[in-house]
Scaffold this motif. Structure first.
Motif, PDB file in Angstrom:
ATOM      1  N   MET A 187      39.658  50.334  32.095  1.00 29.57           N
ATOM      2  CA  MET A 187      40.850  49.697  31.538  1.00 29.57           C
ATOM      3  C   MET A 187      40.869  48.214  31.909  1.00 29.57           C
ATOM      4  N   LYS A 188      41.116  47.352  30.920  1.00 35.34           N
ATOM      5  CA  LYS A 188      41.188  45.919  31.172  1.00 35.34           C
ATOM      6  C   LYS A 188      42.548  45.549  31.773  1.00 35.34           C
ATOM      7  N   LYS A 189      42.526  44.507  32.594  1.00 32.54           N
ATOM      8  CA  LYS A 189      43.767  44.016  33.181  1.00 32.54           C
ATOM      9  C   LYS A 189      44.174  42.704  32.513  1.00 32.54           C
ATOM     10  N   ILE A 190      45.462  42.570  32.247  1.00 28.49           N
ATOM     11  CA  ILE A 190      46.029  41.314  31.757  1.00 28.49           C
ATOM     12  C   ILE A 190      46.935  40.751  32.841  1.00 28.49           C
ATOM     13  N   ILE A 191      46.683  39.529  33.265  1.00 27.26           N
ATOM     14  CA  ILE A 191      47.622  38.812  34.124  1.00 27.26           C
ATOM     15  C   ILE A 191      48.314  37.776  33.249  1.00 27.26           C
ATOM     16  N   TYR A 192      49.620  37.915  33.104  1.00 29.04           N
ATOM     17  CA  TYR A 192      50.378  37.008  32.240  1.00 29.04           C
ATOM     18  C   TYR A 192      51.364  36.209  33.085  1.00 29.04           C
ATOM     19  N   LEU A 193      51.112  34.914  33.214  1.00 32.76           N
ATOM     20  CA  LEU A 193      51.954  34.020  34.008  1.00 32.76           C
ATOM     21  C   LEU A 193      52.987  33.332  33.121  1.00 32.76           C
ATOM     22  N   SER A 194      54.255  33.452  33.499  1.00 38.07           N
ATOM     23  CA  SER A 194      55.321  32.819  32.716  1.00 38.07           C
ATOM     24  C   SER A 194      56.601  32.773  33.543  1.00 38.07           C
ATOM     25  N   ASN A 195      57.673  32.276  32.922  1.00 35.40           N
ATOM     26  CA  ASN A 195      59.008  32.326  33.526  1.00 35.40           C
ATOM     27  C   ASN A 195      59.752  33.599  33.143  1.00 35.40           C
ATOM     28  N   GLY A 196      59.080  34.504  32.464  1.00 31.51           N
ATOM     29  CA  GLY A 196      59.744  35.700  31.965  1.00 31.51           C
ATOM     30  C   GLY A 196      60.045  36.716  33.050  1.00 31.51           C
ATOM     31  N   LEU A 197      61.227  37.288  32.987  1.00 35.89           N
ATOM     32  CA  LEU A 197      61.650  38.339  33.904  1.00 35.89           C
ATOM     33  C   LEU A 197      61.895  39.612  33.101  1.00 35.89           C
ATOM     34  N   SER A 198      61.945  40.736  33.782  1.00 35.01           N
ATOM     35  CA  SER A 198      62.368  41.942  33.082  1.00 35.01           C
ATOM     36  C   SER A 198      63.819  41.757  32.648  1.00 35.01           C
ATOM     37  N   LYS A 199      64.235  42.507  31.647  1.00 28.14           N
ATOM     38  CA  LYS A 199      65.614  42.383  31.167  1.00 28.14           C
ATOM     39  C   LYS A 199      66.604  42.700  32.290  1.00 28.14           C
ATOM     40  N   GLU A 200      66.277  43.706  33.085  1.00 21.92           N
ATOM     41  CA  GLU A 200      67.170  44.117  34.164  1.00 21.92           C
ATOM     42  C   GLU A 200      67.264  43.038  35.247  1.00 21.92           C
ATOM     43  N   LYS A 201      66.132  42.446  35.601  1.00 24.36           N
ATOM     44  CA  LYS A 201      66.123  41.398  36.625  1.00 24.36           C
ATOM     45  C   LYS A 201      66.889  40.164  36.143  1.00 24.36           C
ATOM     46  N   TYR A 202      66.685  39.800  34.897  1.00 25.64           N
ATOM     47  CA  TYR A 202      67.373  38.636  34.331  1.00 25.64           C
ATOM     48  C   TYR A 202      68.889  38.829  34.392  1.00 25.64           C
ATOM     49  N   ASN A 203      69.349  39.996  33.949  1.00 24.64           N
ATOM     50  CA  ASN A 203      70.790  40.262  33.959  1.00 24.64           C
ATOM     51  C   ASN A 203      71.335  40.358  35.378  1.00 24.64           C
ATOM     52  N   ILE A 228      51.128  28.307  46.303  1.00 23.80           N
ATOM     53  CA  ILE A 228      50.388  29.184  47.219  1.00 23.80           C
ATOM     54  C   ILE A 228      50.363  30.613  46.698  1.00 23.80           C
ATOM     55  N   TYR A 229      51.519  31.105  46.242  1.00 21.95           N
ATOM     56  CA  TYR A 229      51.611  32.498  45.782  1.00 21.95           C
ATOM     57  C   TYR A 229      50.702  32.739  44.577  1.00 21.95           C
ATOM     58  N   ILE A 230      50.774  31.865  43.588  1.00 27.28           N
ATOM     59  CA  ILE A 230      49.988  32.064  42.368  1.00 27.28           C
ATOM     60  C   ILE A 230      48.500  31.894  42.647  1.00 27.28           C
ATOM     61  N   PHE A 231      48.144  30.909  43.452  1.00 24.28           N
ATOM     62  CA  PHE A 231      46.731  30.690  43.773  1.00 24.28           C
ATOM     63  C   PHE A 231      46.108  31.945  44.377  1.00 24.28           C
ATOM     64  N   LEU A 250      46.828  28.288  38.980  1.00 23.17           N
ATOM     65  CA  LEU A 250      46.110  29.279  38.170  1.00 23.17           C
ATOM     66  C   LEU A 250      44.726  28.774  37.766  1.00 23.17           C
ATOM     67  N   ILE A 251      44.639  27.525  37.321  1.00 23.03           N
ATOM     68  CA  ILE A 251      43.357  26.977  36.866  1.00 23.03           C
ATOM     69  C   ILE A 251      42.361  26.905  38.019  1.00 23.03           C
ATOM     70  N   ILE A 252      42.806  26.405  39.175  1.00 23.30           N
ATOM     71  CA  ILE A 252      41.901  26.288  40.325  1.00 23.30           C
ATOM     72  C   ILE A 252      41.388  27.666  40.744  1.00 23.30           C
ATOM     73  N   ALA A 253      42.297  28.641  40.832  1.00 23.59           N
ATOM     74  CA  ALA A 253      41.908  29.981  41.270  1.00 23.59           C
ATOM     75  C   ALA A 253      41.025  30.681  40.241  1.00 23.59           C
ATOM     76  N   SER A 254      41.355  30.538  38.956  1.00 29.31           N
ATOM     77  CA  SER A 254      40.556  31.211  37.926  1.00 29.31           C
ATOM     78  C   SER A 254      39.157  30.616  37.837  1.00 29.31           C
TER      79      SER A 254
END
Length: 387
Positions: free
Chosen positions: A1-17, A98-101, A127-131
């Motif tokens: 199974m392939k993994k997708i790491i998606y970096l954004s400002n998006g939160l789950s609907k529950e977390k946002y509310n 630090i966290y994202i790296f 992200l760019i440096i680590a990737s």
């Protein structure tokens, strides 16, 4: 199974509310909706494990602690990892970097696709440096051009370098490719997407509260979005049985005296969950964005897709970034002058309820067949195979 790491400002609907509802503030609702629908879209494609690496929006005033620790949250469609946050701006940037790296460094083993909202400098620099260190390919999603982000000098130059470091791109419109992709890297145009679980159809175009038809605009109440011109055009129509309802925030809230008109009502800002019901109950939804401004060819208004998904007919200008395939499903303002808009409003209001309902339903069927998150995410995943 392939993994997708998606970096954004998006939160789950529950977390946002959970974070914002009790404070009555809803930062970056359109981007939240964009990221949520795309995250769910990735998760709806078989054979992929989605890890949503999320950074709280920078204007999260409700997160008042000096440090909010990193946390995670499992959903059926993705596993969310929330970066730490601080009310201190400098400390916040350090924690995020630090966290994202280290997240990318240690969590991108095996067959991993790294995808990111490319316009945040600190998180994408990490992200760019680590990737690159892990020799992993990365895909940058451009929802705007760097030069439209209000940055100058060295800061803007750094963002341009970060954007140029991605191995492939997702653009909202075709003209963005010419402005960004100087080295002809793989790219795909995905103007946006909606959540698969949508709003049920409608059977009435009358506001049951006052038995009138109502036209709704939801978004930034600014001159640059054509709202002031549309308000003036609506007033010239002299339609006694039609109201214009305005939702959102912006400069016009303080410059226009809405109390002078009986048929124009300012409704304030509401959370996206409430707005969906409001759009569904409207008679007509309007997007009067002027087409002669440079930025419109490089962006696709998310409200266009949200409008069409509601089942309510849409009156819109023909923005350059809107593909021709949309034209069979919307009413187009061909003359953007005040008189031209007045004629477009009157012509739309001359249509029968049946005609408007049919048009709205056709638009809804179009976006739910072609623009749901799963379908749009598949385009990005197919493109990733060409990197």
């Amino acid at each position: 199974m392939k993994k997708i790491i998606y970096l954004s400002n998006g939160l789950s609907k529950e977390k946002y509310n959970e974070i914002y509802e009790k404070y009555g503030e809803y930062p970056k609702q359109q981007m939240q909706q964009y990221n949520l629908s795309l995250t769910k879209g990735f998760g709806a494609n078989d054979g992929y494990l989605v890890e949503a690496l999320s950074v709280y929006p920078s204007n999260s005033n409700s997160l008042s602690k000096l440090v909010t620790l990193a946390s995670d949250e499992k959903k059926s469609y993705a596993h969310y990892y929330y970066a730490p946050y601080s009310s201190n701006r400098v400390l916040r940037q350090i924690l995020i970097f630090i966290y994202i790296f280290f997240f990318i460094l240690f969590k991108s083993s095996g067959e991993t696709i790294i995808i990111s909202d490319a316009l945040n400098i600190v998180s994408n620099l990490a992200l760019i440096i680590a990737s690159k260190a892990r020799k992993k390919k990365s895909i940058g999603i451009l929802t705007d051009l760097p030069e439209f982000m209000g940055l100058k000098g060295a800061t803007l130059g750094l963002l341009h370098k970060i954007v140029a470091s991605f191995d492939a791109y997702v653009f909202l419109s075709e003209p963005m490719n010419k402005k960004i992709n100087f080295h002809n890297k793989p790219y795909v145009v995905v103007e946006g997407q909606i959540e698969e679980c949508g709003i049920l159809g409608k059977d009435s175009l009358i506001n049951e509260d006052n038995k009138k038809r109502n036209i709704v605009y939801a978004g930034s109440l600014t001159i640059s979005n054509g709202v002031a011109r549309f308000i003036e055009a609506f007033e010239k129509c002299n339609l006694t049985n039609v109201e214009l309802h305005l939702y959102g925030k912006g400069e016009l809230v303080s410059t226009i005296d809405f109390s002078k008109s009986k048929n124009i009502v300012y409704k304030g800002q509401v959370p996206s969950s409430e707005l969906k019901t409001i759009l569904k109950k409207a008679t007509l939804l309007v997007n009067p964005r002027p087409t002669d401004q440079e930025f419109v060819q490089y962006s696709f208004p998310s409200k266009q897709m949200e409008y069409m998904a509601s089942g309510t007919p849409v009156l819109t200008t023909h923005i350059p970034s809107m593909p021709d395939e949309y034209l069979d499903y919307v009413l187009v303002i061909k003359d953007e002058s005040i008189d031209g808009m007045t004629r477009s409003i009157i012509e739309a209001m001359k249509m029968t309820d049946e005609q408007l309902l049919i048009l709205g339903q056709k638009a809804r069927e179009f976006v739910y067949k072609n623009k749901i998150g799963r379908v749009q995410a598949r385009k990005i995943l197919d493109m990733s195979d060409r990197i």
